[in-house]
Write an enzyme that holds these catalytic residues in place. Structure first.
Site: not given
Ligand code: RIB
Length: 295
Positions: A222, A249
């Site tokens: 988490g 991301d």
């Molecule tokens: O966080 C993942 C990303 O890290 C991938 O898409 C790759 O391109 C690197 O930048």
């Protein structure tokens, strides 16, 4: 809901492997696929799919990959007027294991050609957005310039310090929300992050340097968040993991959307946790996000 995103754009070359290759070893890959990636682009695509107007500031190469990456961002609804072309497009060679873990070799290419001058040219976009979202796959002086412009205009600045590097105090004091994972937190602070107490101490050090809030992402454990007013642990959701690439991301992109629409910190983190859990059930770092699944 306007977000300016200063960051990286890559093409991901993904190899599915039984385990991460060892030094001196040649390992067979069961499958190979090419995906759009780059931490910046992944965060932008997540936020755009969740309804934000995302203005991307970055660079791709003057090559086919660059053209394809720009078209992908455009197709996903991201504004690309501030994406310039120079050099060769960034690439990431990614090994994904059967258990869903990964290891990445990064060629930054055009991402490392982003300059403070380019950022300065886009000051109007940064100062008219509600949130500035950044990572560290572009040169630090460009990151510093963008953060300076945003903080001068009182914007929410979210920095995902990945890949990790030491950050100057002059930058940290202007960060509204810093989102390291455990390893990045340890590297940023020099404090081991083995126990919950370690994590708290490392976060407190960053708060003392002027960071507004620290959110530590802990994968299947988490996340933990803390600022001078509140703190808490947020449980990860249990899902069938296919590929964890881009989970962080997705978390950051969704967090920016939550804060942009005025949700509280806690409910923005809950939302980001849900989105990140959903994207790890699909291959690639920029999966389709079906809003109905998040309800
Ligand atoms: O966080 C993942 C990303 O890290 C991938 O898409 C790759 O391109 C690197 O930048």
């Amino acid at each position: 809901m306007d977000i300016s995103l200063v960051g990286s754009i890559n093409i991901d070359l993904v190899y599915r492997v039984p385990y991460i290759v060892n030094k001196g070893e040649t390992l067979h890959s069961a499958s190979h696929s090419v995906h759009f990636g780059g931490k910046g682009a992944n965060q932008a695509v997540t936020a755009s799919q969740l309804g934000a107007n995302v203005h991307f500031i970055g660079k791709v190469g003057k090559d086919d990959f660059g053209e394809q990456a720009i078209n992908n961002l455009k197709d996903r609804g991201v504004y690309i007027d501030s994406v310039q072309k120079e050099g060769a497009t960034g690439q990431a060679m990614i090994q994904v294991t059967d258990a869903g873990g990964n290891a990445i070799v990064l060629f930054p290419g055009a991402n490392f050609l982003v300059t403070p001058k380019q950022i300065e040219q886009e000051a109007a976009i940064i100062s008219s957005s509600k949130v500035l979202l950044l990572q560290l796959e572009i040169p630090l002086d460009a990151v510093e310039k963008a953060v300076k412009i945003a903080s001068q205009h009182g914007k929410i600045v979210i920095l995902n310090p990945a890949p990790s590097q030491k950050l100057p105090d002059s930058l940290l004091k202007n960060i509204t929300i810093l989102t390291p994972n455990e390893t990045e937190l340890a590297q940023l602070t020099g404090i081991e992050t083995t126990t919950e107490e370690d994590i708290r101490s490392a976060c407190k050090l960053l708060l003392d340097k002027g960071v507004g809030t620290v959110i530590v992402t802990l994968g299947s454990k988490g996340s933990f968040y803390i600022n001078h007013v509140e703190s808490g642990w947020v449980q990860a959701l249990s899902v069938d993991t296919i590929d964890t690439t881009g989970a962080g991301d997705a978390f950051n992109g969704a967090l920016a959307v939550g804060l942009c629409r005025g949700d509280s910190l806690r409910s923005s983190i809950d939302f980001a946790t849900k989105v990140a859990a959903y994207v790890v059930t699909q291959m690639g770092a920029q999966p389709l996000i079906l809003q109905s699944v998040l309800k």
